[in-house]
Design a protein around this motif. Structure first.
Motif, mmCIF file in Angstrom:
data_model
loop_
_atom_site.group_PDB
_atom_site.id
_atom_site.type_symbol
_atom_site.label_atom_id
_atom_site.label_comp_id
_atom_site.label_asym_id
_atom_site.label_seq_id
_atom_site.Cartn_x
_atom_site.Cartn_y
_atom_site.Cartn_z
ATOM 1 N N CYS A 87 75.840 27.271 4.534
ATOM 2 C CA CYS A 87 76.716 27.188 5.716
ATOM 3 C C CYS A 87 78.190 27.115 5.307
ATOM 4 O O CYS A 87 79.033 27.811 5.899
ATOM 5 C CB CYS A 87 76.353 25.961 6.549
ATOM 6 S SG CYS A 87 74.759 26.099 7.402
ATOM 7 N N THR A 88 78.523 26.305 4.307
ATOM 8 C CA THR A 88 79.925 26.189 3.885
ATOM 9 C C THR A 88 80.424 27.492 3.250
ATOM 10 O O THR A 88 81.586 27.854 3.398
ATOM 11 C CB THR A 88 80.116 25.035 2.894
ATOM 12 O OG1 THR A 88 79.299 25.230 1.741
ATOM 13 C CG2 THR A 88 79.782 23.700 3.551
ATOM 14 N N THR A 89 79.529 28.202 2.557
ATOM 15 C CA THR A 89 79.922 29.478 1.963
ATOM 16 C C THR A 89 80.242 30.508 3.036
ATOM 17 O O THR A 89 81.235 31.241 2.929
ATOM 18 C CB THR A 89 78.809 30.011 1.038
ATOM 19 O OG1 THR A 89 78.554 29.063 0.005
ATOM 20 C CG2 THR A 89 79.211 31.327 0.403
ATOM 21 N N VAL A 90 79.419 30.568 4.083
ATOM 22 C CA VAL A 90 79.684 31.502 5.189
ATOM 23 C C VAL A 90 81.010 31.156 5.863
ATOM 24 O O VAL A 90 81.808 32.050 6.191
ATOM 25 C CB VAL A 90 78.521 31.463 6.209
ATOM 26 C CG1 VAL A 90 78.902 32.233 7.471
ATOM 27 C CG2 VAL A 90 77.262 32.068 5.595
ATOM 28 N N VAL A 91 81.274 29.868 6.059
ATOM 29 C CA VAL A 91 82.552 29.444 6.648
ATOM 30 C C VAL A 91 83.717 29.917 5.786
ATOM 31 O O VAL A 91 84.727 30.427 6.290
ATOM 32 C CB VAL A 91 82.600 27.906 6.815
ATOM 33 C CG1 VAL A 91 84.010 27.443 7.179
ATOM 34 C CG2 VAL A 91 81.617 27.457 7.888
#
Length: 441
Positions: A87-91
């Motif tokens: 999730c943090t990578t996509v953000v």
């Protein structure tokens, strides 16, 4: 040297290193002096950190798993870790794409600058090696990364820091097997790894004694090794967009820490600052891993059961700073070379950058290999790939330093969130290098 003062001493070492490096560039013999007499100290320091990275992963992960007493707890930690990292990578990727589309740094690059950058860097060995490595990775099958995770020789895997995922796989396998044979039978091996973990953490404390002097050497070397100042200035807008995105990611981590753990984000950043400064100096998540683990466990209070899994895995698959850079760099190159990137292509960048980040080596320069894969996924002409990399090669090292800071900060923030979710976030327990000195006198 006490740890409470460590971040200030490292910061002073960095500033003196930059000033010293600039001074050495002004004299004819300056570069040779730095390469011959200053650089070796930084190289030795990085080697020492890499030396203990694998033993630390092995000892701490086995200890963490064997302390769980319940395999289902490990499953909960693992699933939450992977889910949050993705999730943090996509953000990060989406944030990078938003910034580069709004600010459009590639539109300000003149034809003359493009030509000069191409002539200077297109045939550079650093660029050609990245193209070759990307070609090798792209030719692999869709499940190659799963194959690469499983070692056929555990000792060989432990001899290469680039094979960190293989070491993690073997260590998890070993730790789970220890749980399954029962506490009584596993106790002798567990005691060995518990002792090894304490010894390796003491080695981290001792290595950190030379950290201020080492970052002085590392930064001085970076400054005297920098390229043409005119080309660096020409890429200032592009670099500024990347750095802005990385700073916003740090803010994002602060929000996550505040919301999920109820901790002060400024306290979190202060406690992580020595690891961040080392990440900036070394440009390597793997080299910084021992310090990251020490800061997270002793200074923030994350239990070893969580940190021993979350942080080594994060050093390999969680590359938020690098992924943000992928999005910005890909669109910047397309803007500069007048290559159209519609919305569908930019959505492809999100997916490709996410997948490319898994298993990428946590070493300097790995981001450019990922970038080639990302550019090829959106149909960028293969004959212009070298030109595209040449456009950003001049500022890749300083940007690599900044994005490594974001990578390890993200790892630490996620470890806090996972620890809080499984009630494993306790009080800090700071240890000094000379805590047991009186016992050996």
């Amino acid at each position: 040297m006490r740890k409470l003062e460590l971040h200030w001493k490292i910061l002073i070492g960095m500033l003196l290193g930059i000033l010293f490096g600039f001074g050495m560039t002004q004299v004819d013999w300056g570069k040779d002096f730095v390469f011959d007499w200053i650089q070796p100290l930084g190289t030795i320091f990085v080697k020492l950190l890499k030396l203990i990275a694998i033993p630390l992963i092995l000892a701490s992960l086995v200890k963490g798993i064997s302390d769980l007493k319940d395999i289902s707890k490990f499953k909960n930690i693992g699933l939450r870790t992977i889910g949050i990292y993705m999730c943090t990578t996509v953000v990060a990727i989406i944030l990078g794409l938003l910034l580069v589309n709004v600010l459009q740094p590639g539109d300000g690059i003149s034809t003359e600058t493009i030509t000069k950058l191409t002539d200077t860097y297109a045939s550079n060995s650093g660029v050609t090696s990245k193209l070759e490595e990307a070609t090798r990775q792209k030719s692999a099958g869709p499940l190659q990364f799963l194959e690469d995770m499983v070692p056929d020789n555990a000792v060989a895997a432990m001899s290469n820091n680039r094979l960190m995922l293989q070491v993690i796989f073997f260590t998890i396998f070993l730790g789970i097997s220890m749980l399954l044979i029962g506490e009584k039978r596993a106790k002798p091996l567990k005691d060995f790894f518990d002792s090894l973990n304490d010894v390796v953490l003491k080695m981290v404390d001792l290595i950190m004694l030379i950290a201020p002097y080492a970052v002085f050497a590392l930064l001085a070397n970076v400054v005297v090794s920098s390229g043409d100042s005119e080309l660096l200035l020409a890429l200032l807008k592009y670099a500024g967009v990347v750095v802005l995105g990385l700073m916003l990611m740090i803010v994002f981590y602060g929000v996550l820490v505040t919301f999920f753990t109820k901790k002060n984000p400024f306290w979190f950043l202060k406690e992580m600052s020595p690891a961040q400064l080392l990440a900036f100096s070394t440009s390597s998540s793997a080299a910084t891993l021992p310090v990251t683990m020490e800061r997270v466990e002793e200074h923030i209070g994350v239990d070893k059961e969580v940190s021993s899994f979350v942080l080594p895995v994060g050093a390999t698959i969680n590359m938020d700073g690098t992924s943000l850079y992928q999005g910005v760099a890909a669109v910047f190159i397309a803007q500069a070379l007048a290559f159209d990137l519609p919305l569908s292509a930019q959505l492809t960048i999100v997916l490709t950058a996410l997948l490319a980040s898994i298993g990428t080596a946590a070493v300097p320069g790995a981001g450019m290999v990922m970038l080639v894969i990302v550019l090829e996924s959106v149909g960028f002409p293969s004959d212009k790939l070298a030109i595209g990399l040449a456009l950003i090669f001049a500022v890749d090292r300083p940007l690599d330093m900044f994005r490594t800071v974001v990578n390890i900060t993200g790892d630490a923030a996620v470890s806090m969130m996972v620890a809080k979710s499984v009630d494993k976030l306790g009080k800090p327990n700071v240890k000094e290098w000379d805590d047991h000195l009186d016992e050996v006198k």
